[in-house]
Design a protein around this motif. Sequence first.
Motif, PDB file in Angstrom:
ATOM      1  N   TYR A 110     -48.468  44.774  23.595  1.00 47.09           N
ATOM      2  CA  TYR A 110     -47.506  44.055  22.778  1.00 47.09           C
ATOM      3  C   TYR A 110     -47.045  44.970  21.658  1.00 47.09           C
ATOM      4  CZ  TYR A 110     -45.645  40.998  19.205  1.00 47.09           C
ATOM      5  OH  TYR A 110     -44.838  40.444  18.253  1.00 47.09           O
ATOM      6  N   GLY A 139     -40.199  50.947  30.028  1.00 51.33           N
ATOM      7  CA  GLY A 139     -39.462  49.793  29.508  1.00 51.33           C
ATOM      8  C   GLY A 139     -38.721  50.177  28.250  1.00 51.33           C
ATOM      9  N   GLN A 155     -45.401  44.045  27.695  1.00 50.98           N
ATOM     10  CA  GLN A 155     -45.471  44.704  28.991  1.00 50.98           C
ATOM     11  C   GLN A 155     -46.865  44.489  29.566  1.00 50.98           C
ATOM     12  OE1 GLN A 155     -45.711  48.916  28.775  1.00 50.98           O
ATOM     13  NE2 GLN A 155     -44.859  49.232  30.811  1.00 50.98           N
ATOM     14  N   GLY A 208     -42.401  45.024  32.794  1.00 48.75           N
ATOM     15  CA  GLY A 208     -41.960  44.765  31.437  1.00 48.75           C
ATOM     16  C   GLY A 208     -41.454  43.340  31.350  1.00 48.75           C
ATOM     17  N   LEU A 209     -42.148  42.522  30.587  1.00 46.69           N
ATOM     18  CA  LEU A 209     -41.737  41.122  30.540  1.00 46.69           C
ATOM     19  C   LEU A 209     -40.636  40.896  29.512  1.00 46.69           C
ATOM     20  CD1 LEU A 209     -45.212  39.436  30.863  1.00 46.69           C
ATOM     21  CD2 LEU A 209     -43.518  39.837  32.615  1.00 46.69           C
ATOM     22  N   SER A 210     -40.668  41.675  28.450  1.00 45.49           N
ATOM     23  CA  SER A 210     -39.580  41.579  27.485  1.00 45.49           C
ATOM     24  C   SER A 210     -39.558  42.885  26.717  1.00 45.49           C
ATOM     25  CB  SER A 210     -39.786  40.401  26.541  1.00 45.49           C
ATOM     26  OG  SER A 210     -40.685  40.760  25.513  1.00 45.49           O
ATOM     27  N   ASN A 211     -38.726  42.950  25.698  1.00 44.83           N
ATOM     28  CA  ASN A 211     -38.652  44.159  24.884  1.00 44.83           C
ATOM     29  C   ASN A 211     -39.949  44.430  24.146  1.00 44.83           C
ATOM     30  OD1 ASN A 211     -36.314  45.411  25.255  1.00 44.83           O
ATOM     31  ND2 ASN A 211     -35.214  44.490  23.558  1.00 44.83           N
ATOM     32  N   HIS A 212     -40.731  43.408  23.972  1.00 44.51           N
ATOM     33  CA  HIS A 212     -41.937  43.566  23.173  1.00 44.51           C
ATOM     34  C   HIS A 212     -43.202  43.519  23.993  1.00 44.51           C
ATOM     35  CE1 HIS A 212     -39.701  43.172  19.424  1.00 44.51           C
ATOM     36  NE2 HIS A 212     -39.018  42.218  20.029  1.00 44.51           N
ATOM     37  N   THR A 268     -42.452  43.723  15.716  1.00 46.03           N
ATOM     38  CA  THR A 268     -41.053  43.745  15.323  1.00 46.03           C
ATOM     39  C   THR A 268     -40.786  44.622  14.117  1.00 46.03           C
ATOM     40  OG1 THR A 268     -41.567  41.748  14.107  1.00 46.03           O
ATOM     41  CG2 THR A 268     -40.509  41.494  16.246  1.00 46.03           C
TER      42      THR A 268
END
Lengths: 331, 340
Positions: free
Chosen positions: B114, B23, B93, B87-91, B117
């Motif tokens: 997780y 990801g 998985q 991968g659910l988002s950039n942060h 940021t």
Amino acid sequence: MGSVLALSSGAANGTWPFSPDTPPSRWDTHPAHWDRPPRWERRDGRLPNPGSFHSLHRSCKDVFPQQIEGVKMTVNKTLSSFFKASHTFHLSAVSPSYYRFHTEHLQDDQYSKDKDAPALIGEMDSSGSLNAHSLIHLTEGVRARAVFQSQQSQFVTWQFETEYRGSDFTAAVTVANPDVLRESVILVAHFLQSVSSGLVLGGELVYHRGRAEEGGILTLAGQYSRPNWVATLNAGKGGAHASYYHRANKQIQVGVEFEASTRTQETTASFGYRMELPEANMVFRGMVNSRCIIGGVLEKRLTPLPATLIMGAFVNHRGDKLQVGLGVNVG
Amino acid sequence: MGSVLAASSPAPAVNPAGGGAHGAGLGSFPPGFGMPSLSPVSPPSGQAAEDADNPLQNPGTYEECHRKCKEVYPMQMEGVRLVVNKGLSNHFQVNHTVNLSTIAESGYRFGATYVGTKQIGPAESFPVIVGDMDNTGSLNSQIIHQLTSALRTKIAIQTQQQKFVNWQCDLEYRGVDFTSAVTLGNPDILVGSGILVAHYLQSITPALALGGELVYHQRPGEEGAVTSLIGRYTGENYVATLTLGGAGAHATYYHKANEQLQLGVEFEANMKMQETTTSVGYQVDLQKANLLFKGTVDSNWMVGATLEKKLLPLPLTLALGAFLNQRKHKFQCGFSVTIG
């Protein structure tokens, strides 16, 4: 149930009525391709020959995956147009690992209808076990076969079979393990007759004789075939074996099998399917069993290499046992 | 040898599909402290002025000294494994693992990762929270956070069903040319037991790093300490590491022959069990064929190999592996499919 001498029909399925041990299932995927009958073809309006008794359930059994375990590598070499050799290495977790050498020699024969029916097959194990088949066409309709199997130094099977294929019937007599010293023998007689274009009826009589006992078992068999499906039934005092094979389309074939044995008082029902994807060079076989066994085997041809990769796994949910196998066939 | 608690190499379950970034923007996995790059011996001319005020680089962490060689070796595989990474988002998985095993229990495992940021470098973001749970209820979790630019902390907890097996806290300070770390493992105030590990690694020259480890453990009624020294020499395309201590010796040599071939040789001597093991491993990486092959031969008469192939265009990776122990006649094979 089924033929006592289920030797030419691929892997043993544990139905050996007369010896306490199951036969050594070392012929894992032996094709025995001289038994393939052309079933639903009419020739000049006459009824076709029904083939041999062993291959009645063959089309359904071909759909099911073979149990594979460990890592197996097979190298096939075609030495000439009539001579083939193959080397097999098997590394296994549950049984001893072995190397096996297998060779086939074809007879140049004006009587053999299928051109590539081998006449001599021999196989030798790294432990010294021998497996030998020989097939001779005596005349146009008469074939004789001899089979010898030994487990290291001890002979396990020695049998002789004569088969007569008429225009619409097949009759065969087999003498298995004749032992003069122990006065024991197993005699099997098969008869199959094409009754109509799709219907084949027949029977099998097994007579076994030992020093202390003798007995006979009669089994009746019937098979009905249509262009897309085949239904077969064997029934007798020893149990019943029914199978149904259906070809759904060019890619999917389905088989259902039911086996009941009066000797072990058990019944088993299995469902199997076979999916062929020629564009992906892949064949997948899966099966589900009433013994809570689920299995699948995937075969993929790795073009451009002359190799086939085989991966398979069998899970027995009842005992929570898993068997994984990998294989590579080269050539 | 090395850290008793293997602080930065989490339990194998946590490792999503063998490491490597999955990801976009999720940082480096497995959550460790990054790999020390092969720092070649800086040539005396040309860069001398540039490196005048900083000739030495940070040597990385103590646990990673032997890591490069260990990564060449294949992992033992058995049974069938299916791993699905999403991968659910950039942060965030998640991964699902279904494992059918021939020798152990089959199970399902769910893992989540997780990444926070606070971005430190191009590939590292903090905090990193990794957790995974078994179908029997066993939990593995790690939290890694960068407190200041040089200070990093980690908390790792491992349970076996409902019993806590491992709980440790770790603090690491990365200086300009040294790294020091303190780990407190399984501290139990009620029983009065615990393990304290201190690491120190210093760059002596751009190629040579020396360091030491002190492990102190205390239980009611006994206490003890083990020390060991480590030395690592990095050449142009090789890394040689030696660890010597009260518990034995461990020497590894890693060599990168070319873009495709990497070799590793390892020697391990264990004083407690009075035995030594030597193993050779190699890795062949054929990028064009999307193939990765790892093989190993051992002085325990063990031969093993793993083959990994990416089946493009599907996001599928197929891995086949087999290990054979000639002496004990034991054989193990398995395959796994990773999706995503």
